[in-house]
Design a protein around this motif. Structure first.
Motif, PDB file in Angstrom:
ATOM      1  N   ILE A 265       0.837  -1.200   0.000  1.00 38.34           N
ATOM      2  CA  ILE A 265       0.000   0.000   0.000  1.00 38.34           C
ATOM      3  C   ILE A 265       0.876   1.255   0.000  1.00 38.34           C
ATOM      4  N   GLU A 269       0.259   0.633  -4.345  1.00 36.39           N
ATOM      5  CA  GLU A 269      -0.671  -0.368  -4.849  1.00 36.39           C
ATOM      6  C   GLU A 269      -2.048  -0.175  -4.203  1.00 36.39           C
ATOM      7  N   SER A 270      -3.074  -0.626  -4.890  1.00 38.03           N
ATOM      8  CA  SER A 270      -4.422  -0.553  -4.344  1.00 38.03           C
ATOM      9  C   SER A 270      -4.634  -1.690  -3.346  1.00 38.03           C
ATOM     10  N   GLN A 273      -4.866  -4.887  -5.295  1.00 35.87           N
ATOM     11  CA  GLN A 273      -3.564  -5.397  -5.755  1.00 35.87           C
ATOM     12  C   GLN A 273      -2.800  -6.046  -4.601  1.00 35.87           C
ATOM     13  N   GLY A 316      -9.681   5.171   1.987  1.00 34.60           N
ATOM     14  CA  GLY A 316      -8.869   5.459   0.807  1.00 34.60           C
ATOM     15  C   GLY A 316      -7.933   6.651   0.925  1.00 34.60           C
TER      16      GLY A 316
END
Length: 336
Positions: A265, A269-270, A273, A316
């Motif tokens: 993260i 990356e999400s 992912q 997020g």
């Protein structure tokens, strides 16, 4: 109280490793695996290559995909499933549990919704007093223990005799278990360290070094202790294996799923992912940061790192942003 026949419900890396520990301590161990092919591999090949590649399991360890068969005659039952699926799994096993068997929890987390610790969930579903459940905690990186590297753990139970029984059943030449009666502190340490490990992983992914890691570990320990104080834990527990010991191991090792997840993260990356890279599994800390945050707010415990991890994982927010916000918080005395 003597324990010779042990059933381990769950065939993941930690469950398999703890089964090996018990067998190497001279116990007769039967594992339950959800997938029949894993049970067959353990039973006939004495390996579990999907979770512990390169590790040979003891001959006195066997496995089955039939829960009733696995539980028959067990004197101790080790619950080795993830914290958020413990309730559902145990509900299915409840009527199969042998009377008077010692129940042992390997799960580390706080249940979403109920905000209960794992021993509380087990007590509710199995209908046994919470004070009779043994909790395993400490620096328990499965691959290192499976490789027979020297390590220690804490077995916490209000009924000290039960903790001693599992201590005798698991002590071997490479695994040294200690006993403790502070179940609350040991369970909170085991749950919170996963969240702090996420933050250390994110810091590493952002390119930060040892000073940042040491800061997060130390301040994370302060958060754990504050929550523990509100819930009646012994402060000394957080200075031991279930506190700082587990925290250091989980925050610093590349074998830690939570640290590795956080690092992805931090690199940008999400969540999807990072989950795909972890074989489709979400790190425990991602789920626990939500329940621990709610628990802390309910008792008035200040946990800024945990709150930051919640915002990254569930709202997020960019990890770099929450890092800057943590540094910009109101300055105060270290112990306030």
């Amino acid at each position: 109280m003597s324990v010779q026949r042990v059933t381990v419900l769950g065939a993941g890396s930690w469950g398999t490793t703890f089964a090996k520990v018990l067998a190497d301590a001279g116990r007769d161990v039967t594992m339950w695996a959800r997938r029949a092919e894993i049970a067959e591999e353990i039973r006939t090949g004495h390996t579990n290559t999907g979770y512990l590649p390169g590790v040979r399991l003891p001959d006195r360890l066997t496995a089955t995909a039939d829960a009733a068969e696995a539980l028959a005659g067990a004197e101790a039952v080790v619950l080795a499933v993830p914290s958020q699926s413990l309730r559902a799994n145990l509900t299915g096993w409840r009527d199969l549990l042998p009377r008077d068997a010692v129940l042992v929890s390997l799960a580390k987390g706080v249940e979403l919704g109920t905000l209960k610790r794992m021993s509380e969930v087990i007590s509710e579903i199995a209908g046994v007093p919470a004070g009779e459940i043994v909790v395993v905690s400490g620096p328990n990186l499965a691959r290192e223990i499976a490789a027979e590297q020297p390590s220690a753990a804490v077995l916490a139970c209000a009924d000290h005799e039960r903790a001693v029984a599992i201590q005798k059943a698991s002590a071997n030449r490479y695994f040294r278990p200690y006993t403790n009666t502070d179940v609350v502190g040991c369970e909170l340490g085991g749950a919170c360290k996963n969240v702090i490990a996420l933050s250390c992983g994110m810091a590493a992914g952002l390119g930060f070094g040892t000073n940042t890691m040491a800061t997060l570990i130390t301040r994370g320990l302060a958060e754990m202790a504050r929550l523990g104080a509100k819930l009646g834990a012994d402060p000394l527990t957080f200075a031991g294996l279930a506190g700082v010991g587990d925290l250091v191991a989980t925050c610093s090792s590349p074998l830690s799923r939570n640290r590795s997840f956080g690092e992805r993260i931090g690199r940008g990356e999400s969540m999807g992912q990072a989950q795909a890279a972890a074989g489709g599994q979400v790190a425990e800390g991602v789920m626990s940061c939500r329940s621990i945050r709610e628990l802390a707010r309910g008792v008035g415990a200040d946990m800024p790192i945990t709150d930051a991890m919640y915002r990254v994982c569930h709202e997020g927010v960019d990890p770099a942003r929450v890092g800057a916000e943590l540094l910009g918080r109101e300055r105060k005395h270290e112990w306030s």
